[in-house]
Enzyme design. Structure first.
Site, PDB file in Angstrom:
ATOM      1  CG  ASP A 173      -1.530  -4.510  -8.584  1.00 27.87           C
ATOM      2  OD1 ASP A 173      -0.585  -4.683  -7.796  1.00 27.87           O
ATOM      3  OD2 ASP A 173      -2.722  -4.540  -8.224  1.00 27.87           O
TER       4      ASP A 173
ATOM      5  CG  ASP B   5       0.542   1.198  -5.130  1.00 21.25           C
ATOM      6  OD1 ASP B   5      -0.100   1.364  -4.062  1.00 21.25           O
ATOM      7  OD2 ASP B   5       0.166   0.413  -6.034  1.00 21.25           O
TER       8      ASP B   5
ATOM      9  CG  HIS C 147      -2.099  -0.987   1.006  1.00 20.60           C
ATOM     10  ND1 HIS C 147      -3.338  -0.657   0.510  1.00 20.60           N
ATOM     11  CD2 HIS C 147      -2.141  -2.321   1.248  1.00 20.60           C
ATOM     12  CE1 HIS C 147      -4.101  -1.742   0.475  1.00 20.60           C
ATOM     13  NE2 HIS C 147      -3.384  -2.776   0.908  1.00 20.60           N
TER      14      HIS C 147
ATOM     15  CD  GLU D  44      -7.837  -2.769 -10.932  1.00 19.99           C
ATOM     16  OE1 GLU D  44      -8.169  -3.423  -9.941  1.00 19.99           O
ATOM     17  OE2 GLU D  44      -7.584  -3.293 -12.020  1.00 19.99           O
TER      18      GLU D  44
ATOM     19  N   GLY E  45      -3.904 -12.626  -4.730  1.00 12.79           N
ATOM     20  CA  GLY E  45      -3.013 -11.488  -4.587  1.00 12.79           C
ATOM     21  C   GLY E  45      -1.941 -11.429  -5.651  1.00 12.79           C
ATOM     22  CG  LEU E  46      -0.498 -14.521  -7.392  1.00 12.53           C
ATOM     23  CD1 LEU E  46      -0.415 -15.907  -8.004  1.00 12.53           C
ATOM     24  CD2 LEU E  46       0.857 -14.107  -6.837  1.00 12.53           C
TER      25      LEU E  46
END
Length: 379
Positions: free
Chosen positions: A172, A35, A33, A160, A124-125
């Protein structure tokens, strides 16, 4: 996977695709968290991901198919409209279509589209970033446009944030886009600026997927985002990357307990990313491992996005020989734990960790031994 998606396309639409693209999933190595708070992060693109096959149509129809949905969904031409229910998976490619004009790029009018994945969902990938980037490359190929890689990454993030509705940062999409085999991706999210860091040859990634899926859109992610912004405002900075622990402590009386804890995690996590970057370049995997485990404890105690299932896996892994460190990977609130191990950690050790988990929770976590892989590309 390429042959499989071509066969799926042929079966669904009765013709061959014109373009096939792929984008990898990613492991959030460290930088939980950080980013969207303007900080730094390290991630790894892996050798699993999402594939997209596409062929253009002349009638303006936009038809989508995936094996996990099992049916063709047709979306109206023109400005994309968000879907609900079983068709909601197409919001990721639809979000990309909506984002293209924002970056001065043209969206294809009509097409047939198939997506396939060998990434486990909810682990979580970042399957969402992978489908966004693979879709962006397919749409750009269909329209003969070749923007730079940073623009492709930003298109995925825009989709997103503004269409799917998750206020994620650049992690991501950045790692999926800039990934490189045998390297980690280092991102300074203020630019953003992207670089790669060589990964020592003895480093291996093991993922333990609890199958307790996180659902980032349900508000927990947004709440953490809001609390971080609240803390930054109270300190008097635009983003937490600009704040020190001393400044945070000085503003503590004006903050809610939750906002203080979230900010403490983020500020200290940014420092851990920098320390991990230095340790990696020195080949100090033991030092890196300690930072990974410290990151998890901070997520557990301050950011509060861990779960008892994830904590048990980290506790078990960090007591297992040949494990340098372990932490939750991804947004949290369920999902998976990543362990950084030596090459001597193998299936037997992984199964023993899974057995401890099964004894407590009655189910075995899915085990994935991942390798690094290259970033998003036209296949």
């Amino acid at each position: 996977m390429k042959e499989q998606i071509i066969a799926q396309f042929q079966k669904a639409f009765g013709r061959a695709p014109e373009f096939v693209t792929r984008a990898p999933g990613r492991i959030e190595f460290i930088g939980n968290h950080t980013d969207y708070n303007g900080g730094t992060v390290l991630g790894a693109s892996i050798d699993r991901g999402v594939w997209v096959a596409l062929a253009r149509r002349t009638d303006g129809k936009r038809r989508f198919f995936s094996a996990f949905a099992g049916e063709i969904t047709e979306a109206a031409a023109g400005v994309p409209q968000a879907q609900t229910g079983k068709a909601s998976w197409i919001n990721y490619p639809l979000g990309v279509l909506a984002a293209l004009p924002v970056f001065g790029l043209k969206a294809p009018e009509g097409f047939d589209y198939v997506a396939a994945s060998d990434l486990p969902t909810g682990a979580g990938l970042s399957s969402s970033a992978a489908i966004e980037l693979a879709s962006a490359l397919a749409f750009l190929e269909a329209t003969g446009q070749r923007p730079d890689r940073e623009t492709v990454v930003k298109i995925g993030k825009h989709a997103e944030n503004h269409f799917v509705g998750v206020p994620c940062g650049i992690l991501d999409q950045g790692v999926s886009g800039f990934g490189k085999k045998d390297h980690l991706v280092f991102i300074d999210c203020r630019g953003p600026k992207f670089a790669t860091v060589p990964l020592p040859s003895d480093a291996h990634f093991w993922i333990f997927n609890t199958h307790h899926k996180h659902a980032l859109v349900d508000g927990m992610y947004a709440a953490r985002h809001r609390e971080c912004m609240e803390a930054a405002k109270a300190i008097g900075v635009s983003l937490l990357v600009e704040a020190s622990i001393q400044q945070l402590d000085a503003a503590k009386a004006t903050l809610s307990s939750d906002a203080y804890k979230r900010a403490k995690h983020v500020i200290e996590e940014i420092a851990r990313v920098e320390a991990a970057n230095t340790a990696l370049r020195a080949g100090d995997l033991a030092g890196v491992g300690k930072l990974l485990t410290a990151s998890h404890r901070s997520s557990q105690n301050y950011f509060e996005n861990s779960t008892p299932e994830l904590d048990l896996l980290v506790d078990t892994l960090t007591g297992t020989p040949e494990v340098f460190g372990a932490r939750l990977t991804g947004g949290g609130f369920g999902g998976a734990v990543m362990a950084l191990t030596s090459a001597r950690f193998g299936d037997a050790q992984a199964e023993s960790v899974a057995a401890v988990y099964e004894k407590v929770y009655g189910t075995k976590p899915e085990i994935l031994h991942c390798q690094t892989g290259d970033g998003a590309a036209v296949s």
